[in-house]
Write a protein that holds these residues in place. Structure first.
Motif: not given
Lengths: 733, 686
Positions: B195-200, B241-247, B254-266, B303-305
Motif C-alpha cells: 500500500f503506497l497511500g491515498y491519491f487524489g 503519459d500516466g496522468l489520471i482522470y477522475t470523475v 470540479k467533477t472532472l479532474k486531471r491529476l498528475n503523479i503528485a495528485g495535483t489537479n491540472l 486538454n484545458e478542461g
C-alpha cells in the motif's frame, strides 16, 4: 288452347325449377364448407387470375393462396402454428382477423377480438369476396367488414355507416384489420417488412432473439398537434435546459409492405381511406410475442387531458365527444415472383399513384437547389433590428458567380424575404423587407433570374404565427381541450409561436398569393400545410384531421392552378400539387429493430417529381451524404447566406451555424457538375430495381437501362465488370 | 444536486432565459442521428453544432454471449473489447465488431465492477464482492490477487471494496473502493501488494452554514449532524503519459479532474459545463478526455478542461440507435471510435467520429503542441463548416497572434470571447499605433495647449469672448440651468451645498430629473458600448427596458422610503429636497464615467486596475454625497443619520416584500378565475 298453353307453362316451370335446383343459390356457408380447401376451417370464397381467397368465419380470418406456387398469406395465427407461449389475451389477439380496443369510461385498455369476446358474425358472399357484419354485444359494438379480391388487389373496407357504438360509455378506440396478415413465426420465413420511416426501412424476418420490446408504431402524417402539446421530457438537468433529442421522422406516405422472399410473395398495403387517423404498425418477433406482423391500426376515438387551470395542476381525462367519421379502407397490392421485394413495392405504389391521379409526371430536369436566408431580427433598444444576410443584390451577384462557374440551373427557395424578416409570421401579403431591397427589386430579380433558368421560390411557412409580430389571438389553433396550441422556443428574440387555424391559414395564403400574382410572379415554396395535420376545436365545434386535410388540400389546390409550387416534405396527398419535393430524408430514423435503410420513397418518386435533399451544408459527413443522394436519385440542397453566419448568433436563426456562400461556392459548382451529368443519364426514367450486392456495392437499375453502382466502403469493389473506386460511384449501361 | 449548470458569469440572465420545450420544425433535425450535438461558445453558452459522432452500430451480445448487468468495458489498441460482465461473474472478451473471443476469470470473480488491460496484456479486475483486485495474464491464468492492504495507514476499520482500477506503466494500481472516502488506493505490485497511500483525495465542501454550526454547536449536537465527508470518485482513467482522470459525482465544476503523479489537479479552473451524474471517464488520443453521464450524455473536453462537445440523449422509448438508457462505461479505441456500455440494456453502442470531429482532433493535436501555424489549415476547414465554433475561433486567434498578425488575431479573439487573447493582441496593436503616432500626438497636444493660451491672451487684450460669455451668463441665470449647475457645486462642497438645498430651495424637481436622465443615459452607453474587455453583457444583446425601469424603481423606492423615515425622525427635508440630494449625489458618476468609458477603450487587461480604482472613487464619492445630504439637509446628528440610513434600507426591503406578496396574491386570484373558467369550459363543453 288454354290447356296447351298451360302445359307449356308447366313444362317451362319444371325446367326452370330443375335448373334452379341444379345451380346453387349465392352460397350459404354450409355449402361453402363442402368446397373445402385443404386449409383447416377455411372455405374458398373468391378467385382471381392469380389468387384464391379463403375465409374462416368464426375467427373472421382470411387466407390468400397464390395459384401458381401454392404459397399462402394468412391473416390469423392458425392453431398448428401457435407456439403456445402466450396468455389468453394475446392468443385472442393473434387468432382474430379483427381486433378492436374499447374505451370504457376513460380507460382504453379493453381488447375486443373474435376469440375472447362474445360475438355474432353474419357473412354474406359477393362475387369477388364477402361482407361480414360483426357484433360484439358485450360492448354494444357493430361493424361490417367487406373483403374483395379485385385482380391483383385485395381490398378490405369498413364503411363508416356500419360502425355502431350502442352501449353507453362504451366507445371504439381503435380498429385493426387483419393485424396478422402475412405473419411469420420467428425466422420461419425469409424476407422483410417495409416501414415508411424516413425514406424507407426494412425489418428483416430473422430471429430477433427477443432483443426488442416493441416495434414500429407511428401515426401516418405525423403526430396530432391537437392532442399533444410538445413538452420536453427532461431526464436530467442538462436535458431540462436543452433539448438534445431529435424527433424521429414522420410517416409521409400511408403505406407498409411485406415480402416473403423465399416464397417470392408479398404485398404493398396502401391505406386508402381513414389514413388521416391511422397508425402503421410493424412489430418484429420478440415484441411481446414470437411472430412478425405488420398492419394498419385505425384510430376512431382518443382520450385527452383537459386541464382545469393554468398551472396544469388539476386535470381530468376526457374522451372525444364524437368519433372520427370515415370509411376504413386498406388496399393490399399483391406481389409475386420478381416483384415480391421492395423494388416491386415501390413500382407498385408508383403505378397506383399514377393510375389514380395521386401524382402527375412533372419536369424532373436537374437543378442545384441553393436556398437563401434574407433577413432575421435581433434585439435592439426596446425592439428589434434587422440582421440582413442576403439581399436581392447579393443574390444577383452570387448567381453571376455561379453562372460563370458553369452552373446551368438553380432552384432557390428564398426564406426570410418578407417584411419583418424570417419570423414575421404569417405572411399575408407580398411585401418584401426593405433591407433586402424591397418588393419591386425582388419581383425584378425573380423575373430576370427565371428567364435564365434560375428559379426563385418565395418561402411561406403558412401555419406558424409569431405572437410578437402579428396579432393572432383569434386565429390561433386550439387543441381538442380548447387550450391554445403553443410552440415555445428558447431563443432570445421570439419565444412564443402559435399555429393558425386551417381556415385562417388558407385565407392568409390566398391573400398573399393574390398580391404576389398581381406582380406577375408565381413561384412559391410552401411549408406547414404540406407536412402538418391536426385536430382542433373552434367556437365549440370540434374538427378532425380529415377536415384539416380537406382545408389544406383546397387551399393548396386552388393556388396551384395559378402558381408553381414546390412543397416542403409533403405528405402523400399533397404530392400531385408539387413541382418539386423538398427535404427528402436521406436516411431512416435508425430504429434498433430496423435492419437496413432503403430509398423507398425516392424509388417511388424518381422520374415523377424532382426530389431535393435535406440541407447538406449541415452534414458532418459530406462524402456519405453525397453518395446517398447519388444512390437514391435525390438532388442536392444548400442553405446559404451572403454574410457570415456568425451574424445570426443573436437571432432566432442561430442554429444556422454554417451558411456563408463564399465557403460553399466551390462545392455548389462541383456538385452541380456531378449531379447534372448523372441526371442527364437518368432523365425521365424510373428506378426499376435497387439492390445491395453481396460485396456491399449498391446497384440501382433505371428503366432506361442505366445502372448506377455506389461504393460506401473504403476499398475498390467490382460488379458486372465495372470497378467502383472506394467511396465513389460509377454509372453504366 | 445541481448538475450541468455552469458557473454563472455576468451574462447569467441570458442562460436563465433559455426555457423549456423544443420547437418542432424550427431547427434542422439531421435525421441521421437521434440526438443533437452542442458545443460551448465563448460566453459559456451551449450552441448547436455539427454532429460530432455518429452512432455506428449497437450490439446486444458478444457473439452468442448475453451480457448481464455489465459494469465496465475497455478496448485494447489491437482491437479487443474486455467487458466486466458483473451479472455473470466473468470477463467477456470480444472483437470491436462484436465477435466472441473468450471469457476469463470464471471461478475467481464474484462481482467484477472494473476491468483494465495493461500494456503487457495483463488484465486487472476490480471485484467488489470478492474484495480483491485480480491480475490475470493474457490467457486468463490468475497471477495475483490483491486484497485489503495490511498497512495500518489504510485504516483498520475500512473495508476493501474495489470497483474500478487502472494501472500505470510501472505496474502501480490505482483503485477506487466503494465507501472509502480517503481517496484512490494506490498499491504497488511488490511483495504481493504494498500500500503506497491515498491519491487524489477530494475535499469536503465547507459552506458558511457548516462553519457557523461548527462554531456554535455542542459536541453532542455536532455528532448528530450529517457527516461532511468528501465524495469518493465515481470512476477513473489513465492516459498515455500516466496522468489520471477522475470523475466525482456532485463535485460541481470540479467533477472532472486531471491529476498528475503528485495528485495535483491540472484542471485548476474546473470545467464551465460539467456532467452532473458522471459514471465514467476515458482518455482520448489527442489529449482530450470523455465523460459519460448516466442519462445518456457524452461529453468531450480538450486538454484545458473546456467542453468541446456534448451529445447523446436518453431513450425516449422509440428504441433508436444512439440513444441510451443507463450508461455504465466508456472506452475509446485507437481510431477515436467510442464504445459505450449501456448497463441497463446490457448492450454496447459504437460511435464513430465524423469528418468534422476528425479535423478538430487534428487541430487539437497541433495546437496543444504549439504548432499554431500548422493548425490553421484544419481550423480553417472547421470554421468553413461552422463559423460559430468558438474553440476554433479562439485557436485561430492564438495562431494569428503567434504570426504577429494582430488585427486578425484581435478579430478572432473577439469572436471567440477570448479575453486574454484579445487583450494581448490589443496591447500589441496599441503599441504599434503609439510607436507610429507618438510624435504626432505630442504635436497635437502641444498645438491645443498653444491655441488655448493664444485665445486667452487675445481675450484679455481685446475681449473677443465677451459675447459668448454674456450668452453663457444669461443662460446661467435661468433657474433650471442654474439648478443643474448647482449639482456641480454640491459635489465639491456637499455641506455648504446641502445648506443651499435645505434653506435656499436649490434643486426642485426639474433639475435633478435632468441629472437622473443624464445618469441613465451614461449608464446604458457605458454598459453596452464600453471596451470589449470591460463589457459585462453579451455582445448584441440589449435590454434597455429593464435598465431604465430598474434605475427608476430604485430611485423611487429610495426617495419614498427615505422620506418616510425622515419625517418620523423629525428630519427637516421634504420629498422634493430628498429627491434633489439623491440625484445630485449621482454627479461624480456623470462627470467621471466618460473618463472610465474612454479608458475602457484604451486599456489592456493588465492595466484595468486603473479603471477599477476610478470606479471605487466614483462609488465612494457618490455614497459620501448621499450620506452628507441626508445628514445636513435633515439637520441630523451622526447617530440619527446612521439610524435613518439603516431604517431606509429596512423600509425598502419591506416595500419589496409587500410588492412580492401583492404579486403572489394577484397571481392566486388570476389562477382561481382561470380555474373557474377552465372548469366551466370543461363542464359546459363550450
Amino acid at each position: 288452347m288454354v290447356c296447351k298453353l298451360m302445359k307449356k307453362y308447366i313444362a317451362l316451370g319444371a325446367v326452370l325449377l330443375f335448373v334452379f335446383l341444379l345451380i346453387p343459390p349465392a352460397a350459404s356457408a354450409q355449402e361453402r364448407e363442402g368446397a373445402s380447401s385443404g386449409f383447416e376451417g377455411y372455405t374458398l370464397v373468391a378467385e382471381s387470375g392469380d389468387y384464391r381467397l379463403y375465409y374462416c368465419e368464426p375467427r373472421f380470418s382470411i387466407l390468400l393462396q397464390n395459384k401458381e406456387t401454392g404459397t399462402c398469406l394468412e391473416s390469423a395465427v392458425s392453431d398448428e402454428k401457435d407456439d403456445g407461449a402466450n396468455n389468453k389475451s394475446w392468443t385472442g389477439y393473434m387468432k382474430s382477423g379483427i381486433v378492436l380496443y374499447a374505451i370504457i369510461g376513460t380507460t382504453n385498455t379493453y381488447q375486443v377480438d373474435m376469440l375472447t369476446c362474445k360475438n355474432n358474425i353474419k357473412t354474406s358472399y359477393t362475387k369477388n369476396g364477402l361482407s361480414a357484419a360483426i357484433e360484439f354485444p358485450e360492448y354494444g359494438f357493430a361493424l361490417t367488414v367487406e373483403v374483395a379480391l379485385e385482380g391483383g388487389d385485395l381490398i378490405v373496407r369498413v364503411p363508416d355507416s356500419s360502425i355502431k357504438e350502442e352501449k353507453k360509455d362504451n366507445y371504439i378506440s381503435t380498429v385493426s384489420l387483419f393485424p396478422f396478415f402475412g405473419y411469420s413465426y420467428l425466422d420461419d420465413k425469409e424476407g422483410y417488412m417495409l416501414i415508411p420511416d424516413g425514406n424507407g426501412a426494412l425489418i428483416r424476418l430473422n430471429d430477433k432473439e427477443g432483443k426488442y420490446s416493441t416495434g414500429f408504431s407511428r401515426l401516418i402524417y405525423g403526430k396530432d398537434y391537437g392532442f399533444e402539446q410538445t413538452v420536453a421530457v427532461a431526464t436530467s438537468e442538462l436535458g431540462k435546459s436543452f433539448n438534445f433529442l431529435v424527433e424521429p421522422n414522420e410517416v409521409i406516405a400511408p403505406v407498409f409492405g411485406l415480402a416473403h422472399t423465399d416464397d417470392r410473395q408479398g404485398y404493398l398495403a396502401v391505406v386508402e381511406s381513414g389514413d388521416e387517423r391511422c397508425s402503421i404498425e410493424a412489430h418484429p418477433n420478440g415484441a411481446m410475442i414470437a411472430y412478425n406482423r405488420c398492419f394498419a391500426k385505425f384510430l376512431l376515438r382518443d382520450i385527452f387531458t383537459q386541464p382545469l387551470n393554468n398551472s396544469n395542476s388539476g386535470t381530468v381525462q376526457s374522451v372525444e365527444a364524437e368519433r372520427t367519421h370515415m370509411d376504413l379502407q386498406l388496399r393490399y397490392r399483391l406481389l409475386s415472383g420478381d416483384d415480391a421485394n421492395y423494388s416491386g413495392m415501390a413500382a407498385s405504389y408508383r403505378d397506383y399513384l399514377l393510375g389514380n391521379g395521386e401524382v402527375a409526371l412533372k419536369d424532373t430536369g436537374y437543378n442545384t437547389r441553393v436556398d437563401f436566408l434574407g433577413t432575421d431580427r435581433e434585439e435592439f433598444i426596446l425592439g428589434t433590428a434587422a440582421v440582413t444576410m442576403t439581399t436581392v443584390e447579393n443574390i444577383r451577384e452570387m448567381y453571376g458567380r455561379l453562372r460563370s462557374a458553369g452552373v446551368g440551373h438553380v432552384l432557390t427557395v428564398y426564406k426570410g424575404w418578407q417584411s419583418g424578416g424570417f419570423y414575421s409570421l404569417p405572411i399575408s401579403g407580398y411585401r418584401a423587407d426593405r433591407h433586402i431591397g424591397g418588393t419591386a427589386a425582388l419581383t425584378n430579380l425573380i423575373k430576370e433570374a427565371g428567364a435564365e433558368g434560375y428559379k426563385i421560390y418565395l418561402y411561406d411557412q403558412t401555419l406558424r404565427a409569431n405572437s410578437a409580430t402579428n396579432a393572432t389571438t383569434f386565429n390561433a389553433m386550439k387543441m381538442v381541450n380548447k387550450r391554445t396550441y403553443k410552440y415555445e422556443s428558447r431563443d432570445e428574440v421570439y419565444r412564443l409561436f402559435y399555429m393558425l387555424m386551417p381556415a385562417a391559414a388558407g385565407n392568409t395564403l390566398r391573400k398573399f398569393t393574390e398580391s404576389y400574382i398581381n406582380k406577375g410572379v408565381n413561384t412559391l415554396a410552401i411549408d406547414g400545410m404540406s407536412n402538418q395535420l391536426f385536430s382542433y376545436s373552434s367556437r365549440g365545434g370540434y374538427y378532425t384531421r380529415t377536415d384539416t386535410r380537406n382545408a389544406f388540400v383546397n387551399a393548396v389546390a386552388s393556388i396551384s392552378e395559378k402558381c408553381n409550387l414546390v412543397l416542403e416534405e409533403p405528405f402523400a396527398y399533397m404530392w400531385k400539387y408539387a413541382d418539386a419535393f423538398l427535404d427528402m430524408p436521406l436516411a431512416s430514423s435508425g430504429y434498433l429493430y430496423a435492419d437496413e435503410d432503403v430509398p423507398f420513397l425516392s424509388m417511388v418518386l424518381k422520374g415523377v417529381i424532382p426530389i431535393y435533399s435535406e440541407y447538406i451544408n449541415f452534414k458532418a459527413n459530406k462524402t456519405e451524404s453525397f453518395l446517398k443522394m447519388v444512390e437514391s436519385g435525390i438532388y442536392p440542397s444548400f442553405y446559404l447566406t451572403y454574410e457570415n453566419s456568425s451574424k445570426l448568433i443573436y437571432t432566432n436563426s442561430n442554429y444556422l451555424y454554417s451558411t456563408e456562400f463564399a465557403s460553399y461556392e466551390k462545392t455548389v459548382s462541383q456538385y452541380d457538375a456531378e449531379f447534372s451529368a448523372l441526371a442527364k443519364k437518368t432523365e425521365g426514367a424510373f428506378i426499376r430495381r435497387h439492390e445491395k450486392l453481396e460485396n456491399g456495392l449498391v446497384k440501382v437499375s433505371y428503366s432506361n437501362g442505366v445502372k448506377i453502382y455506389v461504393n460506401y466502403s473504403g476499398a475498390a469493389l467490382k460488379a458486372d465488370g465495372i470497378i467502383v473506386k472506394a467511396l465513389s460511384y460509377e454509372a453504366g449501361e | 444536486m445541481r448538475t450541468g449548470i455552469k458557473r454563472m458569469r455576468a451574462i447569467a440572465p441570458l442562460i436563465v432565459l433559455m426555457l423549456i420545450a423544443p420547437l418542432s420544425g424550427l431547427a434542422y433535425a439531421d435525421s441521421e442521428t437521434p440526438y443533437k450535438t452542442f458545443t460551448v461558445d465563448g460566453y459559456g453558452r451551449m450552441r448547436e453544432t455539427q454532429t460530432a459522432y455518429l452512432p455506428l452500430y449497437t450490439f446486444t451480445r458478444i457473439g452468442g454471449e448475453t451480457l448481464n448487468l455489465p459494469a465496465d468495458l475497455t478496448v485494447t489498441d489491437d482491437g479487443y473489447l474486455y467487458v466486466a460482465d458483473a451479472g455473470n461473474s466473468r470477463i467477456v472478451i470480444g472483437t470491436t465488431e462484436g465477435e466472441f473471443v473468450g471469457t476469463m476469470g470464471e471461478g475467481h470473480l464474484v462481482n467484477p465492477r472494473g476491468v483494465f488491460v495493461a500494456d503487457n496484456k495483463h488484465v486487472y479486475v476490480a471485484d467488489r464482492d470478492a474484495e480483491a483486485v485480480f491480475e490475470f495474464d493474457e490467457n486468463g491464468a490468475l497471477l495475483n490477487r490483491y486484497t485489503k492492504p495490511a498497512s495500518p495507514l489504510y485504516g483498520d476499520t475500512l473495508s476493501f471494496l474495489p470497483i474500478k482500477v487502472v494501472v500505470n506503466k510501472a505496474g502501480i494500481m490505482f483503485i477506487i473502493c466503494e465507501s472509502n472516502t480517503n481517496g484512490i488506493v494506490e498499491i504497488s505490485p511488490t511483495a504481493g501488494g504494498t500500500f503506497l497511500g491515498y491519491f487524489g483525495t477530494n475535499f469536503a465542501a465547507t459552506d458558511l452554514r457548516t462553519i457557523i454550526y461548527r462554531a456554535i454547536l455542542t459536541d453532542a449536537q455536532r455528532a448528530k449532524m450529517v457527516g461532511n465527508i468528501p465524495a469518493t470518485p465515481t470512476n477513473l482513467a489513465i492516459d498515455e503519459d500516466g496522468l489520471i482522470y477522475t470523475v466525482t459525482r456532485g463535485d460541481g465544476a470540479k467533477t472532472l479532474k486531471r491529476l498528475n503523479i503528485a495528485g495535483t489537479n491540472l484542471f485548476r479552473d474546473g470545467a464551465e459545463w460539467y456532467a452532473g451524474s458522471p459514471t465514467a471517464v476515458a482518455a482520448g488520443n489527442h489529449d482530450n478526455v470523455y465523460v459519460v453521464e448516466q442519462p445518456g450524455f457524452i461529453w468531450e473536453y480538450n486538454n484545458e478542461g473546456a467542453t468541446l462537445f456534448v451529445f447523446g440523449a436518453s431513450d425516449d422509448g422509440t428504441q433508436r440507435v444512439g440513444l441510451s438508457s443507463m450508461i455504465a462505461s466508456i472506452t475509446v479505441d485507437s481510431n477515436d471510435c467510442l464504445y459505450i456500455l449501456d448497463g441497463d440494456q446490457g448492450r454496447i453502442q459504437v460511435y464513430e467520429p465524423t469528418e468534422f470531429t476528425k479535423l478538430l482532433h487534428n487541430a487539437l493535436c497541433l495546437y496543444s503542441k504549439g504548432r499554431y501555424t500548422e493548425s490553421k489549415e484544419p481550423l480553417t476547414k472547421i470554421l468553413e463548416m461552422n463559423s460559430m465554433f468558438d474553440y476554433a475561433n479562439r485557436a485561430m486567434g492564438r495562431a494569428y497572434y503567434q504570426e504577429e498578425n494582430y488585427e486578425t488575431a484581435l478579430r478572432y479573439a473577439r469572436l471567440a470571447k477570448d479575453y486574454d487573447g484579445y487583450s494581448d493582441a490589443f496591447w500589441e496593436i496599441r503599441n504599434i499605433w503609439l510607436k507610429k503616432n507618438i510624435v504626432l500626438l505630442i504635436f497635437v497636444i502641444a498645438g491645443l495647449w498653444l491655441a488655448f493660451r493664444l485665445i486667452r491672451f487675445w481675450d484679455r487684450k481685446k475681449n473677443i469672448l465677451e459675447k459668448p460669455r454674456a450668452v453663457l451668463g444669461k443662460l446661467r441665470e435661468k433657474p433650471l440651468i442654474s439648478n443643474i449647475l448647482y449639482a456641480n457645486y454640491y459635489m465639491r462642497h456637499p455641506i455648504d451645498g446641502s445648506y443651499g438645498i435645505a434653506a435656499e430651495g436649490r434643486g426642485g424637481w426639474a433639475a435633478p430629473s435632468v441629472i437622473l436622465g443624464a445618469f441613465m443615459l451614461e449608464y446604458v452607453v457605458f454598459k453596452y458600448l464600453c471596451g470589449f474587455l470591460q463589457k459585462t453583457v453579451a455582445e448584441g444583446s440589449y435590454d434597455f427596458f429593464s435598465d431604465f425601469g430598474g434605475i427608476l424603481a430604485a430611485m423611487f423606492a429610495l426617495t419614498v422610503c427615505n422620506y418616510l423615515v425622515c419625517t418620523i425622525n423629525n428630519g427637516e427635508a421634504n420629498i422634493k429636497k430628498i429627491y434633489t440630494y439623491f440625484c445630485y449625489s449621482l454627479m461624480p458618476y456623470i462627470l467621471l464615467v466618460p473618463v472610465l468609458f474612454a479608458l475602457s477603450h484604451v486599456l489592456a487587461a493588465n492595466e484595468l486596475f486603473v479603471s477599477l480604482l476610478l470606479r471605487i472613487v466614483i462609488y465612494a464619492w457618490a455614497l459620501l454625497l448621499a450620506v452628507i445630504g441626508i445628514k445636513e439637509v435633515n439637520n441630523f446628528t451622526a447617530g440619527e443619520t446612521a439610524k435613518t440610513i439603516f431604517l431606509t434600507f429596512f423600509t425598502m426591503l419591506i416595500m419589496a416584500l409587500l410588492c412580492f406578496i401583492i404579486y403572489v396574491l394577484w397571481a392566486q386570484v388570476f389562477e382561481f378565475v382561470s380555474s373557474l373558467v377552465g372548469e366551466a369550459v370543461y363542464r359546459l363543453g363550450m
